[in-house]
Design a protein around this motif. Structure first.
Motif, mmCIF file in Angstrom:
data_model
loop_
_atom_site.group_PDB
_atom_site.id
_atom_site.type_symbol
_atom_site.label_atom_id
_atom_site.label_comp_id
_atom_site.label_asym_id
_atom_site.label_seq_id
_atom_site.Cartn_x
_atom_site.Cartn_y
_atom_site.Cartn_z
ATOM 1 N N ARG A 213 0.838 -1.195 0.000
ATOM 2 C CA ARG A 213 0.000 0.000 0.000
ATOM 3 C C ARG A 213 0.872 1.243 0.000
ATOM 4 O O ARG A 213 1.959 1.234 0.557
ATOM 5 N N ALA A 342 -0.959 12.575 -11.958
ATOM 6 C CA ALA A 342 -1.098 11.670 -13.100
ATOM 7 C C ALA A 342 -2.492 11.066 -13.144
ATOM 8 O O ALA A 342 -3.107 10.791 -12.111
ATOM 9 N N PRO B 2 -0.154 13.071 -6.541
ATOM 10 C CA PRO B 2 -1.365 12.238 -6.538
ATOM 11 C C PRO B 2 -1.610 11.579 -7.901
ATOM 12 O O PRO B 2 -1.233 12.126 -8.940
ATOM 13 N N VAL B 3 -2.210 10.412 -7.861
ATOM 14 C CA VAL B 3 -2.564 9.680 -9.083
ATOM 15 C C VAL B 3 -4.034 9.287 -8.970
ATOM 16 O O VAL B 3 -4.483 8.868 -7.906
ATOM 17 N N VAL B 4 -4.763 9.427 -10.056
ATOM 18 C CA VAL B 4 -6.136 8.924 -10.076
ATOM 19 C C VAL B 4 -6.186 7.751 -11.052
ATOM 20 O O VAL B 4 -5.600 7.806 -12.134
ATOM 21 N N HIS B 5 -6.837 6.693 -10.626
ATOM 22 C CA HIS B 5 -6.945 5.507 -11.467
ATOM 23 C C HIS B 5 -8.338 5.454 -12.073
ATOM 24 O O HIS B 5 -9.323 5.340 -11.343
ATOM 25 N N ILE B 6 -8.406 5.567 -13.391
ATOM 26 C CA ILE B 6 -9.691 5.404 -14.081
ATOM 27 C C ILE B 6 -9.748 3.961 -14.550
ATOM 28 O O ILE B 6 -8.959 3.552 -15.408
ATOM 29 N N ALA B 7 -10.647 3.176 -13.961
ATOM 30 C CA ALA B 7 -10.687 1.747 -14.261
ATOM 31 C C ALA B 7 -12.109 1.234 -14.140
ATOM 32 O O ALA B 7 -12.891 1.711 -13.306
ATOM 33 N N GLN B 14 -8.980 -1.440 -6.326
ATOM 34 C CA GLN B 14 -8.867 -1.401 -4.856
ATOM 35 C C GLN B 14 -7.844 -2.414 -4.364
ATOM 36 O O GLN B 14 -7.055 -2.133 -3.468
ATOM 37 N N THR B 15 -7.856 -3.603 -4.988
ATOM 38 C CA THR B 15 -6.935 -4.644 -4.545
ATOM 39 C C THR B 15 -5.487 -4.240 -4.765
ATOM 40 O O THR B 15 -4.638 -4.485 -3.924
ATOM 41 N N VAL B 16 -5.202 -3.639 -5.917
ATOM 42 C CA VAL B 16 -3.810 -3.266 -6.179
ATOM 43 C C VAL B 16 -3.397 -1.997 -5.439
ATOM 44 O O VAL B 16 -2.230 -1.624 -5.466
ATOM 45 N N GLY B 17 -4.350 -1.356 -4.777
ATOM 46 C CA GLY B 17 -3.961 -0.280 -3.866
ATOM 47 C C GLY B 17 -4.072 1.132 -4.415
ATOM 48 O O GLY B 17 -3.450 2.036 -3.875
ATOM 49 N N ASN B 19 -5.433 4.725 -4.661
ATOM 50 C CA ASN B 19 -6.066 5.506 -3.608
ATOM 51 C C ASN B 19 -7.222 6.360 -4.111
ATOM 52 O O ASN B 19 -8.226 6.502 -3.440
ATOM 53 N N ARG B 20 -7.052 6.935 -5.303
ATOM 54 C CA ARG B 20 -8.144 7.715 -5.910
ATOM 55 C C ARG B 20 -8.644 6.931 -7.122
ATOM 56 O O ARG B 20 -7.872 6.687 -8.047
ATOM 57 N N GLN B 63 -8.453 4.896 0.669
ATOM 58 C CA GLN B 63 -8.923 4.599 -0.683
ATOM 59 C C GLN B 63 -10.304 5.198 -0.875
ATOM 60 O O GLN B 63 -11.196 4.991 -0.053
#
Lengths: 347, 66
Positions: A213, A342, B2-7, B14-17, B19-20, B63
């Motif tokens: 994490r 990013a 910060p990084v935002v994950h669009i998925a 969530q599993t891979v961690g 946060n946004r 998260q």
């Protein structure tokens, strides 16, 4: 009678503590230190013929020479089995025990060791030895040694053909072994599901890896001054995939310029990603890498700048360790380029 | 940074961690939909990117799915 060579460090070899950590390899007749308990437990079944003692720093700083020494000893003594440790959570000792297992493995000699599950020696060398899980400190010796002796006994009784980690009491080795199950996969999966729904115990056949994490990072304060970078695991690459990023199990990522591009087109870009229908992405790659709307936002001043490079790889079947390495490198590039935040898109 | 994950598959994110997290439209086309009218599709994409930017400007402790 089975012939065993035991590998231990300077401390358990009674040579001294940290001040003796530079001790080169020494070969001693018979068991020493924890080896005496092991020898007693294995009486009549196996004999510890020699003990290799080596300083932890020496081994790790002179790994090649140390391994050569280990190889020579094993070649000369021709043991049936090598036992290393237990190393508990001592990092250098665990690495040495693991490496000794790898050397033995390369010579067709089985290795049994013991260490704490978080010892880096386990993660790195677990393929090569049978490793018993121990506590994190030598205070656990009274449990570790009988567990290792038990595993050695089983190994002798079963002539080296040990069962599963669970049956035999060693930690998973990360190896897949083919066998015929009594019931087919679909039935086993449904049974597992039923047990889960009924609140009964069920056991996965494929445990998911444990991911680390990271702390949530502080937010961007002023978007109008921020440089935003695009990163994707969706495999968007310049047309023709110039760096030949693999369609699955990617071994690399790409860094490509989008300077001066207002949007991506079928002619300029495509996806290298296997495993999903690429048609929608190939027709309009902005559907995976939204250059078009970010460029508009840049022009309108909503964001300061769209970073002129984007980073891309293929997420399909790509290992966690590769992904982690790509992520770390990409983050470093972005940081060095002064990127504020990013957007990572995934298919 | 910060990084935002669009998925699309939020549980994986969530599993891979991540946060946004911003949920996406579909696995093969997270930020678009070939079935939509192109103008409509672009509006949808813009909204999603705006949501991603909101995620990047939001202070979080854990998260968060936006």
């Amino acid at each position: 009678m089975i012939k065993i060579v035991h590998y231990i460090n300077q401390f358990f070899g009674q040579k001294g503590g940290e001040e003796a950590a530079d001790l080169p390899i020494e070969l001693v007749e018979g068991p020493v230190g924890p080896g005496t308990a092991l020898a007693a437990a294995l009486q009549g079944k196996a004999e510890i013929v020699k003990t290799i003692i080596c300083g932890d720093s020496y081994f790790n700083e002179n790994e090649e020479v140390a391994c050569m020494g280990i190889r020579e000893i094993l070649d000369e003594v021709q043991p049936d089995l090598i036992v290393a440790g237990p190393a508990f959570n001592a990092g250098r000792y665990g690495m040495a025990c693991g490496k000794v297992g790898e050397v033995a493995h390369s010579m067709g000699i089985a290795a049994i060791s013991g260490m704490y599950v978080e010892n880096p020696g386990y993660e790195l060398y677990r393929n090569f030895s049978f490793m018993v899980e121990t506590s994190n400190s030598a205070a656990g010796m009274r449990k570790a040694m009988p567990a290792m002796a038990q595993l050695v006994s089983s190994w002798i009784e079963k002539e080296g053909k040990l069962g599963t980690p669970e049956e035999e009491g060693y930690m998973p080795r990360g190896l897949r072994v083919n066998f015929f199950a009594e019931e087919r996969g679909a039935k086993r999966a449904v049974n597992m599901l039923i047990n889960k729904l009924e609140g009964k115990e069920f056991k996965t056949e494929y445990p998911m890896p444990v991911f680390d994490r990271v702390e949530p990072q502080p937010p961007v304060i002023d978007l109008s001054k921020a440089t935003i970078a695009l990163v994707t695991s969706g495999g968007v690459v310049p047309k023709g995939n110039p760096d030949h990023i693999e369609s699955s199990s990617a071994s690399k990522y790409g860094e490509y310029s989008i300077e001066g591009l207002d949007f991506l087109t079928e002619a300029s870009h495509e996806t290298a990603h296997g495993g999903y229908d690429p048609v929608a992405c190939n027709q309009a790659p902005d559907r995976v890498l939204p250059v078009d709307v970010l460029r508009e936002m840049e022009k309108k001043g909503k964001i300061g700048k769209l970073h002129n490079l984007f980073y891309t790889t293929v997420g399909n079947g790509t290992s966690v360790s590769n992904s982690k390495a790509f992520g770390a490198e990409i983050a470093m590039h972005l940081k060095n380029a002064g990127v504020s935040a990013a957007i990572l898109t995934s298919t | 940074m910060p990084v935002v994950h669009i998925a699309t598959v939020v549980p994986i994110s969530q599993t891979v961690g991540a946060n946004r997290i911003v949920p996406a439209i579909a696995i093969p086309h997270p930020l678009g939909d070939p079935k939509m009218d192109p103008a409509e599709e672009k509006v949808a994409r813009r909204e999603m990117v705006e949501k991603a930017l909101t995620a990047l400007t939001t202070d979080i402790e854990d998260q968060t799915v936006f």
